[in-house]
Design a protein around this motif. Structure first.
Motif, PDB file in Angstrom:
ATOM      1  N   VAL A  77      43.057  23.297  -3.419  1.00  0.00           N
ATOM      2  CA  VAL A  77      41.621  23.061  -3.635  1.00  0.00           C
ATOM      3  C   VAL A  77      40.904  24.240  -4.269  1.00  0.00           C
ATOM      4  N   GLU A  81      34.958  27.264  -4.394  1.00  0.00           N
ATOM      5  CA  GLU A  81      33.963  26.244  -4.054  1.00  0.00           C
ATOM      6  C   GLU A  81      34.222  25.577  -2.714  1.00  0.00           C
ATOM      7  N   ASN A  82      35.420  25.749  -2.172  1.00  0.00           N
ATOM      8  CA  ASN A  82      35.818  25.038  -0.953  1.00  0.00           C
ATOM      9  C   ASN A  82      36.302  25.993   0.121  1.00  0.00           C
ATOM     10  N   GLU A  83      36.273  25.497   1.344  1.00  0.00           N
ATOM     11  CA  GLU A  83      36.854  26.191   2.487  1.00  0.00           C
ATOM     12  C   GLU A  83      37.856  25.235   3.113  1.00  0.00           C
ATOM     13  N   VAL A  84      38.932  25.765   3.636  1.00  0.00           N
ATOM     14  CA  VAL A  84      39.957  24.961   4.307  1.00  0.00           C
ATOM     15  C   VAL A  84      39.939  25.309   5.782  1.00  0.00           C
ATOM     16  N   ASN A 113      40.460  13.946  -0.683  1.00  0.00           N
ATOM     17  CA  ASN A 113      39.366  14.824  -1.090  1.00  0.00           C
ATOM     18  C   ASN A 113      38.800  15.619   0.071  1.00  0.00           C
ATOM     19  N   LYS A 114      38.916  15.082   1.292  1.00  0.00           N
ATOM     20  CA  LYS A 114      38.336  15.747   2.458  1.00  0.00           C
ATOM     21  C   LYS A 114      39.369  16.181   3.481  1.00  0.00           C
ATOM     22  N   ILE A 139      38.790  19.792   4.243  1.00  0.00           N
ATOM     23  CA  ILE A 139      38.279  20.470   3.060  1.00  0.00           C
ATOM     24  C   ILE A 139      36.761  20.319   3.046  1.00  0.00           C
ATOM     25  N   VAL A 140      36.054  21.446   3.041  1.00  0.00           N
ATOM     26  CA  VAL A 140      34.594  21.410   3.045  1.00  0.00           C
ATOM     27  C   VAL A 140      34.063  22.276   1.907  1.00  0.00           C
ATOM     28  N   LYS A 141      32.932  21.873   1.360  1.00  0.00           N
ATOM     29  CA  LYS A 141      32.283  22.655   0.304  1.00  0.00           C
ATOM     30  C   LYS A 141      31.672  23.910   0.918  1.00  0.00           C
ATOM     31  N   ARG A 142      31.796  25.027   0.219  1.00  0.00           N
ATOM     32  CA  ARG A 142      31.189  26.292   0.668  1.00  0.00           C
ATOM     33  C   ARG A 142      29.681  26.213   0.532  1.00  0.00           C
TER      34      ARG A 142
END
Length: 144
Positions: A77, A81-84, A113-114, A139-142
Motif C-alpha cells: 500500500v 498515504e496509508n497506515e497498516v 482496499n481496506k 489499511i487506513v488513510k493517514r
C-alpha cells in the motif's frame, strides 16, 4: 530510515538495520526476501526468544508472523498515504523448535482496499511445521 519511503527495492540490509532498535531486532527477526505478496524471514533461537526450558516461545512465532505480514502490507500500500494496523493474529502451534532457526513464509491470501489477510507458515530448518498463523491487517488513510 524513513519507513514512508519503503518499497520493494529497499535493500534488505537497510531494512533489517532500521528495525534493530525495536521488538523485531530484540527478538532477532531478520527479513530475507520481499516480493509483492510474499515476505520471508527467520529468527535464530536464543535466550531472547525462548521460553523456560529452551524452546522457542509461541509468542515469538506470532511476532515473527505479524512482522512479516505487516511489512508485506506496508510494501503493497505504501506508507506515504496509508497506515497498516494489525487487527487480528491467530496461530496454531504444531511443533516445537529446540535449536536452530525458525523460517517463516508470509503469503497474502486476500488483498482488499481496506484489509489484507496473510497466511504465515513457520518451519524448522528441516522443514517441519512449527506454527501456522493467520494475520489480518487493516489499511487506513493517514491523517497527519
Amino acid at each position: 530510515m524513513d519507513f514512508s519511503l519503503l518499497n520493494f527495492d529497499t535493500p534488505l540490509e537497510l531494512l533489517n538495520q532500521a528495525m534493530q532498535n525495536s521488538l523485531v531486532g530484540n527478538l532477532g527477526i531478520e527479513v530475507t526476501k520481499i516480493e509483492n505478496g510474499l515476505v520471508e524471514g527467520f529468527l535464530q533461537l536464543s535466550e531472547k526468544n525462548n521460553r523456560p526450558g529452551g524452546m522457542l516461545h509461541g509468542g515469538a512465532n506470532l511476532a515473527l508472523a505479524e512482522t512479516l505480514a505487516g511489512l508485506g502490507s506496508m510494501l503493497i500500500v505504501g506508507l506515504q498515504e496509508n497506515e497498516v494496523l494489525g487487527t487480528n493474529v491467530s496461530g496454531s502451534h504444531t511443533g516445537v523448535l529446540k535449536q536452530g532457526k525458525a523460517l517463516a513464509e508470509a503469503r497474502i491470501i486476500h488483498q482488499g482496499n481496506k484489509t489484507h489477510i496473510w497466511n504465515v507458515d513457520v518451519r524448522s530448518e528441516e522443514g517441519r511445521l512449527i506454527s501456522t498463523v493467520r494475520v489480518t491487517n487493516m489499511i487506513v488513510k493517514r491523517n497527519d
